[in-house]
Write a protein that holds these residues in place. Sequence first.
Motif, mmCIF file in Angstrom:
data_model
loop_
_atom_site.group_PDB
_atom_site.id
_atom_site.type_symbol
_atom_site.label_atom_id
_atom_site.label_comp_id
_atom_site.label_asym_id
_atom_site.label_seq_id
_atom_site.Cartn_x
_atom_site.Cartn_y
_atom_site.Cartn_z
ATOM 1 N N GLU A 51 0.828 -1.209 0.000
ATOM 2 C CA GLU A 51 0.000 0.000 0.000
ATOM 3 C C GLU A 51 0.866 1.264 0.000
ATOM 4 O OE1 GLU A 51 -3.270 2.259 2.872
ATOM 5 O OE2 GLU A 51 -3.261 0.054 2.756
ATOM 6 N N LYS A 52 1.902 1.270 0.792
ATOM 7 C CA LYS A 52 2.781 2.440 0.874
ATOM 8 C C LYS A 52 3.413 2.742 -0.483
ATOM 9 C CE LYS A 52 6.876 4.191 3.292
ATOM 10 N NZ LYS A 52 7.942 3.866 4.285
ATOM 11 N N ALA A 53 3.856 1.695 -1.191
ATOM 12 C CA ALA A 53 4.498 1.881 -2.498
ATOM 13 C C ALA A 53 3.507 2.419 -3.523
ATOM 14 C CB ALA A 53 5.097 0.559 -2.973
ATOM 15 N N VAL A 54 2.295 1.872 -3.548
ATOM 16 C CA VAL A 54 1.266 2.353 -4.484
ATOM 17 C C VAL A 54 0.976 3.826 -4.250
ATOM 18 C CG1 VAL A 54 -1.168 2.177 -5.127
ATOM 19 C CG2 VAL A 54 0.191 0.097 -4.818
ATOM 20 N N LEU A 55 0.752 4.187 -2.998
ATOM 21 C CA LEU A 55 0.414 5.580 -2.702
ATOM 22 C C LEU A 55 1.558 6.528 -3.013
ATOM 23 C CD1 LEU A 55 -1.616 5.192 0.615
ATOM 24 C CD2 LEU A 55 -2.468 5.737 -1.672
ATOM 25 N N GLU A 56 2.777 6.057 -2.824
ATOM 26 C CA GLU A 56 3.923 6.935 -3.081
ATOM 27 C C GLU A 56 4.046 7.270 -4.569
ATOM 28 O OE1 GLU A 56 8.575 7.266 -1.695
ATOM 29 O OE2 GLU A 56 7.093 6.170 -0.512
ATOM 30 N N VAL A 57 3.909 6.260 -5.456
ATOM 31 C CA VAL A 57 4.040 6.558 -6.894
ATOM 32 C C VAL A 57 2.854 7.392 -7.373
ATOM 33 C CG1 VAL A 57 5.476 4.552 -7.432
ATOM 34 C CG2 VAL A 57 2.985 4.352 -7.638
ATOM 35 N N VAL A 58 1.668 7.158 -6.817
ATOM 36 C CA VAL A 58 0.487 7.920 -7.233
ATOM 37 C C VAL A 58 0.596 9.373 -6.768
ATOM 38 C CG1 VAL A 58 -2.002 8.201 -6.892
ATOM 39 C CG2 VAL A 58 -1.042 5.940 -7.366
ATOM 40 N N LYS A 59 0.969 9.591 -5.539
ATOM 41 C CA LYS A 59 1.055 10.955 -5.012
ATOM 42 C C LYS A 59 2.168 11.745 -5.691
ATOM 43 C CE LYS A 59 -1.188 10.054 -0.576
ATOM 44 N NZ LYS A 59 -1.063 9.978 0.899
ATOM 45 N N GLU A 60 3.252 11.091 -6.023
ATOM 46 C CA GLU A 60 4.321 11.779 -6.763
ATOM 47 C C GLU A 60 3.822 12.227 -8.126
ATOM 48 O OE1 GLU A 60 7.664 9.176 -6.879
ATOM 49 O OE2 GLU A 60 8.245 9.560 -4.802
ATOM 50 N N ALA A 61 3.051 11.369 -8.793
ATOM 51 C CA ALA A 61 2.501 11.730 -10.104
ATOM 52 C C ALA A 61 1.535 12.904 -9.981
ATOM 53 C CB ALA A 61 1.795 10.526 -10.713
ATOM 54 N N MET A 62 0.724 12.902 -8.931
ATOM 55 C CA MET A 62 -0.246 13.984 -8.735
ATOM 56 C C MET A 62 0.439 15.302 -8.406
ATOM 57 S SD MET A 62 -3.143 11.847 -6.603
ATOM 58 C CE MET A 62 -4.236 13.269 -6.360
ATOM 59 N N GLU A 63 1.563 15.232 -7.705
ATOM 60 C CA GLU A 63 2.314 16.451 -7.405
ATOM 61 C C GLU A 63 2.902 17.071 -8.670
ATOM 62 O OE1 GLU A 63 5.185 15.259 -4.539
ATOM 63 O OE2 GLU A 63 3.726 15.063 -2.894
ATOM 64 N N LYS A 64 3.276 16.225 -9.607
ATOM 65 C CA LYS A 64 3.845 16.716 -10.862
ATOM 66 C C LYS A 64 2.768 17.229 -11.813
ATOM 67 C CE LYS A 64 7.923 13.708 -10.780
ATOM 68 N NZ LYS A 64 8.603 12.556 -11.425
ATOM 69 N N ASN A 65 1.556 16.707 -11.693
ATOM 70 C CA ASN A 65 0.478 17.088 -12.611
ATOM 71 C C ASN A 65 -0.826 17.208 -11.826
ATOM 72 O OD1 ASN A 65 -1.377 17.460 -14.618
ATOM 73 N ND2 ASN A 65 -0.879 15.589 -15.762
ATOM 74 N N SER A 66 -1.224 18.421 -11.535
ATOM 75 C CA SER A 66 -2.429 18.658 -10.725
ATOM 76 C C SER A 66 -3.714 18.390 -11.491
ATOM 77 C CB SER A 66 -2.427 20.107 -10.222
ATOM 78 O OG SER A 66 -2.410 21.007 -11.316
ATOM 79 N N ASP A 67 -3.617 18.149 -12.814
ATOM 80 C CA ASP A 67 -4.809 17.889 -13.625
ATOM 81 C C ASP A 67 -5.251 16.430 -13.589
ATOM 82 O OD1 ASP A 67 -4.991 20.545 -14.442
ATOM 83 O OD2 ASP A 67 -3.656 20.225 -16.155
ATOM 84 N N ILE A 68 -4.500 15.577 -12.924
ATOM 85 C CA ILE A 68 -4.858 14.157 -12.860
ATOM 86 C C ILE A 68 -6.117 13.989 -12.000
ATOM 87 C CG2 ILE A 68 -4.159 11.874 -12.020
ATOM 88 C CD1 ILE A 68 -1.268 12.654 -12.671
ATOM 89 N N LYS A 69 -7.153 13.407 -12.606
ATOM 90 C CA LYS A 69 -8.415 13.182 -11.898
ATOM 91 C C LYS A 69 -8.824 11.707 -11.904
ATOM 92 C CE LYS A 69 -8.805 17.660 -11.419
ATOM 93 N NZ LYS A 69 -8.487 18.269 -10.114
ATOM 94 N N THR A 70 -8.330 10.953 -12.876
ATOM 95 C CA THR A 70 -8.751 9.555 -13.013
ATOM 96 C C THR A 70 -7.529 8.658 -13.159
ATOM 97 O OG1 THR A 70 -8.941 9.758 -15.425
ATOM 98 C CG2 THR A 70 -10.928 10.200 -14.122
#
Length: 391
Positions: A88-107
């Motif tokens: 779970e920690k690994a999944v959330l880390e890659v997802v949150k990093e992607a969201m920090e780089k691109n605030s337009d990610i919704k899906t």
Amino acid sequence: MDRVISISLGEVMLKGKNRKNFIDKIVGQVKRAIADIGYEKIFNDMGKIYILADYESFESIIKRVQHVFGIVYISPCIRIKRNSDEFEKAVLEVVKEAMEKNSDIKTFKAHTKRADKNYELKSMDVNNKIGGIVLKNTELKVDVHNPDLYVYCDVKEDIYFYTQRYKAHGGLPIGTNGRGLLLLSGGIDSPVAGFLMAKRGVQIDALHFHSYPFTSDRAEEKVHNLAKILSAYTGNLTIYSVNLLPIQKEINKNCPEDEMTIISRRFMMRIAEKISDKNGYNSIITGENLGQVASQTIDGLNVTNRITDRLIFRPLIGLDKVDIMDIAKKIGTYETSILPFEDCCTVFLPKHPSLKPRLSDIEKSEEPLNVEELVNNAISEMKIVKIKQEA
């Protein structure tokens, strides 16, 4: 949990019994490309190559590795052990990093490849597990058709999570398809031809013709700069630099003006063949494109071909000029190629070059020339320049 870079291979994986040799070539070229950056370890895990290195170096390593032929995608990953409680920690880390780089990610959409079929969860089960984690801990929604973000999971001996895939050039690793001598001018076409044949696994060196002092030192420097740019893809290369001017003067004095271009081209092929014989090149590469200039008509190419039995690669032969320019821009040679310095082809350029030369006519026109002596003299005076791989 640690950080690694994954390298996805293309057609190399279809090579059957030879696959290991191709992969070993790629690994060796990756090591050379990043030697000055540094890394801890390079290893294989069920069909992919991985680099364990300082996370601060990832950006620099990815840029270098993108130039290694045989690779199709490169991804910065988080790796966990199969029995780890850090899923779970690994999944959330890659997802949150992607969201920090691109605030337009919704899906998002989870995409799992289970190379090890012995893993207790099937790919769909892993996707559901990832999806549940993301839905529970973020505001992202699932979109299986057109997601803003893919969450990739590779199940191998270890488990790898990533969201980014940097595209590389594919092709075959350098040195798996023999050696080629590239006729490198200062124009747009020949560097692209060299790149395309290197992409097919041909080890490239270059032969450049100049007409000093009618052509300048700056024109020669331009060609060296093009070779340096190419070296980022090809590795170290050698330039054989030949002054064609004495030959051009003899052609101008003894041969019909309209045949100047095609006869000069035939001498280039003679010199290329002789250098190839001495140095073990089993192909000649040119940037010729059908119909682009007078010497590149079907008749002109046929007359030029008769000089040598060696294989001649013309990878640009059917491309539009716009397509060639697009590749030149992509590989970084275009801006240097368009610098306004003269090349040897502009010396003694006929006003009305022959478009349909016949071999018998050209051979008769060459009779007053001491062909062997002219070729040998040109080679005896040539300079050899070593170009080190550009970082």
